[in-house]
Design a protein around this motif. Structure first.
Motif, PDB file in Angstrom:
ATOM      1  N   PHE A  37       0.850  -1.231  -0.203  1.00 13.67           N
ATOM      2  CA  PHE A  37       0.049   0.039   0.062  1.00 13.67           C
ATOM      3  C   PHE A  37       0.838   1.159  -0.069  1.00 13.67           C
ATOM      4  O   PHE A  37       1.588   1.371   0.918  1.00 13.67           O
ATOM      5  CB  PHE A  37      -0.857  -0.014   1.223  1.00 13.67           C
ATOM      6  CG  PHE A  37      -2.148  -1.016   1.209  1.00 13.67           C
ATOM      7  CD1 PHE A  37      -3.447  -0.444   1.132  1.00 13.67           C
ATOM      8  CD2 PHE A  37      -1.829  -2.547   1.290  1.00 13.67           C
ATOM      9  CE1 PHE A  37      -4.347  -1.619   0.982  1.00 13.67           C
ATOM     10  CE2 PHE A  37      -2.863  -3.281   1.152  1.00 13.67           C
ATOM     11  CZ  PHE A  37      -4.245  -2.829   1.287  1.00 13.67           C
ATOM     12  N   ALA A  38       0.998   1.945  -1.039  1.00 13.18           N
ATOM     13  CA  ALA A  38       2.063   3.053  -1.361  1.00 13.18           C
ATOM     14  C   ALA A  38       1.509   4.213  -1.937  1.00 13.18           C
ATOM     15  O   ALA A  38       0.026   4.126  -2.815  1.00 13.18           O
ATOM     16  CB  ALA A  38       2.918   2.515  -2.044  1.00 13.18           C
ATOM     17  N   PRO A  39       1.984   5.363  -2.116  1.00  9.99           N
ATOM     18  CA  PRO A  39       1.457   6.372  -2.704  1.00  9.99           C
ATOM     19  C   PRO A  39       1.358   6.061  -4.116  1.00  9.99           C
ATOM     20  O   PRO A  39       1.922   5.335  -4.802  1.00  9.99           O
ATOM     21  CB  PRO A  39       2.614   7.450  -2.467  1.00  9.99           C
ATOM     22  CG  PRO A  39       3.162   7.188  -1.144  1.00  9.99           C
ATOM     23  CD  PRO A  39       2.982   5.568  -1.211  1.00  9.99           C
ATOM     24  N   GLY A  40       0.046   6.612  -4.832  1.00 11.15           N
ATOM     25  CA  GLY A  40      -0.106   6.293  -6.156  1.00 11.15           C
ATOM     26  C   GLY A  40      -0.542   5.203  -6.718  1.00 11.15           C
ATOM     27  O   GLY A  40      -0.675   4.664  -7.868  1.00 11.15           O
ATOM     28  N   GLY A  41      -1.054   4.139  -5.723  1.00  9.13           N
ATOM     29  CA  GLY A  41      -1.494   2.933  -5.871  1.00  9.13           C
ATOM     30  C   GLY A  41      -2.648   2.531  -4.777  1.00  9.13           C
ATOM     31  O   GLY A  41      -3.290   3.300  -4.558  1.00  9.13           O
ATOM     32  N   LEU A  42      -2.441   1.195  -4.285  1.00  9.49           N
ATOM     33  CA  LEU A  42      -3.253   1.008  -2.989  1.00  9.49           C
ATOM     34  C   LEU A  42      -3.055   1.734  -1.836  1.00  9.49           C
ATOM     35  O   LEU A  42      -1.850   2.047  -1.455  1.00  9.49           O
ATOM     36  CB  LEU A  42      -3.132  -0.441  -2.674  1.00  9.49           C
ATOM     37  CG  LEU A  42      -3.867  -1.621  -3.709  1.00  9.49           C
ATOM     38  CD1 LEU A  42      -3.291  -3.180  -3.357  1.00  9.49           C
ATOM     39  CD2 LEU A  42      -5.368  -1.441  -3.587  1.00  9.49           C
ATOM     40  N   HIS A  43      -3.925   2.276  -1.282  1.00 13.60           N
ATOM     41  CA  HIS A  43      -3.690   2.786  -0.003  1.00 13.60           C
ATOM     42  C   HIS A  43      -5.014   2.881   0.917  1.00 13.60           C
ATOM     43  O   HIS A  43      -6.076   2.219   0.388  1.00 13.60           O
ATOM     44  CB  HIS A  43      -3.114   4.222  -0.245  1.00 13.60           C
ATOM     45  CG  HIS A  43      -4.267   5.303  -0.958  1.00 13.60           C
ATOM     46  ND1 HIS A  43      -4.628   4.674  -2.152  1.00 13.60           N
ATOM     47  CD2 HIS A  43      -5.319   5.970  -0.396  1.00 13.60           C
ATOM     48  CE1 HIS A  43      -5.386   5.855  -2.780  1.00 13.60           C
ATOM     49  NE2 HIS A  43      -5.875   6.514  -1.779  1.00 13.60           N
TER      50      HIS A  43
ATOM     51  N   MET B 243       1.841  15.594   6.154  1.00 13.22           N
ATOM     52  CA  MET B 243       1.890  15.605   4.447  1.00 13.22           C
ATOM     53  C   MET B 243       3.151  16.650   4.038  1.00 13.22           C
ATOM     54  O   MET B 243       3.108  17.791   4.509  1.00 13.22           O
ATOM     55  CB  MET B 243       0.544  15.986   3.929  1.00 13.22           C
ATOM     56  CG  MET B 243       0.702  15.954   2.503  1.00 13.22           C
ATOM     57  SD  MET B 243      -1.182  16.271   1.812  1.00 13.22           S
ATOM     58  CE  MET B 243      -1.910  14.846   2.108  1.00 13.22           C
ATOM     59  N   GLY B 244       3.857  15.938   3.029  1.00 17.22           N
ATOM     60  CA  GLY B 244       4.688  16.993   2.695  1.00 17.22           C
ATOM     61  C   GLY B 244       4.768  16.761   1.082  1.00 17.22           C
ATOM     62  O   GLY B 244       3.952  16.060   0.608  1.00 17.22           O
ATOM     63  N   THR B 245       5.749  17.227   0.246  1.00 17.52           N
ATOM     64  CA  THR B 245       5.832  17.226  -1.090  1.00 17.52           C
ATOM     65  C   THR B 245       5.916  15.786  -1.602  1.00 17.52           C
ATOM     66  O   THR B 245       5.580  15.181  -2.657  1.00 17.52           O
ATOM     67  CB  THR B 245       6.771  18.069  -1.616  1.00 17.52           C
ATOM     68  OG1 THR B 245       8.218  17.830  -1.181  1.00 17.52           O
ATOM     69  CG2 THR B 245       6.470  19.496  -1.268  1.00 17.52           C
ATOM     70  N   ASP B 246       6.640  14.875  -0.455  1.00 16.55           N
ATOM     71  CA  ASP B 246       6.763  13.748  -1.189  1.00 16.55           C
ATOM     72  C   ASP B 246       5.814  12.565  -0.691  1.00 16.55           C
ATOM     73  O   ASP B 246       6.221  11.385  -0.719  1.00 16.55           O
ATOM     74  CB  ASP B 246       8.272  12.973  -0.880  1.00 16.55           C
ATOM     75  CG  ASP B 246       8.559  13.110   0.479  1.00 16.55           C
ATOM     76  OD1 ASP B 246       7.592  13.609   1.307  1.00 16.55           O
ATOM     77  OD2 ASP B 246       9.394  12.520   1.127  1.00 16.55           O
ATOM     78  N   ALA B 247       4.831  12.816  -0.172  1.00 19.16           N
ATOM     79  CA  ALA B 247       3.750  12.093   0.575  1.00 19.16           C
ATOM     80  C   ALA B 247       2.977  11.269  -0.596  1.00 19.16           C
ATOM     81  O   ALA B 247       2.420  10.391  -0.285  1.00 19.16           O
ATOM     82  CB  ALA B 247       2.753  12.919   1.277  1.00 19.16           C
ATOM     83  N   GLY B 248       2.836  11.555  -1.749  1.00 21.77           N
ATOM     84  CA  GLY B 248       2.331  10.573  -2.700  1.00 21.77           C
ATOM     85  C   GLY B 248       1.099  11.308  -3.252  1.00 21.77           C
ATOM     86  O   GLY B 248       0.196  10.298  -3.937  1.00 21.77           O
ATOM     87  N   MET B 249       0.408  12.092  -2.426  1.00 21.39           N
ATOM     88  CA  MET B 249      -1.044  12.249  -2.866  1.00 21.39           C
ATOM     89  C   MET B 249      -1.350  13.308  -3.700  1.00 21.39           C
ATOM     90  O   MET B 249      -2.515  13.461  -4.159  1.00 21.39           O
ATOM     91  CB  MET B 249      -1.791  12.745  -1.362  1.00 21.39           C
ATOM     92  CG  MET B 249      -1.603  11.734  -0.221  1.00 21.39           C
ATOM     93  SD  MET B 249      -2.692  10.117  -0.680  1.00 21.39           S
ATOM     94  CE  MET B 249      -4.334  11.013  -0.557  1.00 21.39           C
ATOM     95  N   GLU B 250      -0.150  14.165  -4.194  1.00 26.80           N
ATOM     96  CA  GLU B 250      -0.402  15.262  -5.002  1.00 26.80           C
ATOM     97  C   GLU B 250      -0.802  14.609  -6.659  1.00 26.80           C
ATOM     98  O   GLU B 250      -0.688  13.548  -6.836  1.00 26.80           O
ATOM     99  CB  GLU B 250       0.609  15.915  -5.434  1.00 26.80           C
ATOM    100  CG  GLU B 250       2.089  15.337  -5.882  1.00 26.80           C
ATOM    101  CD  GLU B 250       2.871  14.738  -4.630  1.00 26.80           C
ATOM    102  OE1 GLU B 250       3.291  13.632  -5.093  1.00 26.80           O
ATOM    103  OE2 GLU B 250       2.700  15.166  -3.775  1.00 26.80           O
TER     104      GLU B 250
END
Length: 170
Positions: free
Chosen positions: A116-122, A159-166
């Motif tokens: 479960f990672a940013p940009g996929g399953l979460h 949440m930061g710029t590398d959190a993967g939700m953008e």
């Protein structure tokens, strides 16, 4: 040589009392036994690691939860539900092509790991308690289709710029 009957009787009573004491459940949870009394039992053959929850910048928005779950068992399992302590509701989601959709259940084959990672399953965690703060912890409980559960700690992050939700449409 004849055994001493009173001594044999006393030994038998002591043995029975000792065995009985070993099988009794504690009357109430204590610091030493609370996890076994109140916590879910880990599903045999299943392991989870690297748990983290990325808290939203804006209050009222959902958090994202990331981790890895591995099936070391001989049979397939199905992840059927999730719970995050401090969240009113939690759901599994899949991001694909910039949009996100809920996932009702997730089969995990024997020997497979699911990330479960940013940009996929979460996991999306909604209605967050004010007590959830960066640097703290929460607990993620995974529920499988057969009712077995597995819990793991989540490290709380900002949440930061590398959190993967953008780039995701919520």
């Amino acid at each position: 040589m004849k055994p001493n009957r009173p001594l044999v009787l006393i030994a038998a009573i002591a043995l029975a009392a000792g065995v009985g004491a070993c099988s009794q459940e504690p009357d109430s949870p204590s610091e030493a036994n609370e996890a076994t009394v109140t916590g879910p039992v880990a599903k045999p053959g299943i392991a989870a690691s690297d748990g983290r929850m990325v808290l939203p910048v804006v209050a009222g928005r959902p958090a994202a939860v990331y981790f890895t779950v591995r099936n070391d068992g001989a049979e397939p399992v199905t992840l059927a539900g999730v719970h995050v302590s401090g969240a009113g509701k939690a759901e599994m989601h899949q991001t694909s092509g910039g949009s996100m959709a809920a996932v009702a259940s997730l089969p995990i084959a024997p020997g497979a790991s699911v990330v479960f990672a940013p940009g996929g399953l979460h996991i999306m965690a909604f209605d967050l308690a004010e007590t959830l703060k960066p640097g703290g912890t929460a607990e993620l409980t995974l529920t499988f289709s057969d009712g077995d559960k597995l819990s793991m700690p989540l490290h709380l992050e900002s949440m930061g710029t590398d959190a993967g939700m953008e780039g995701m449409h919520h």
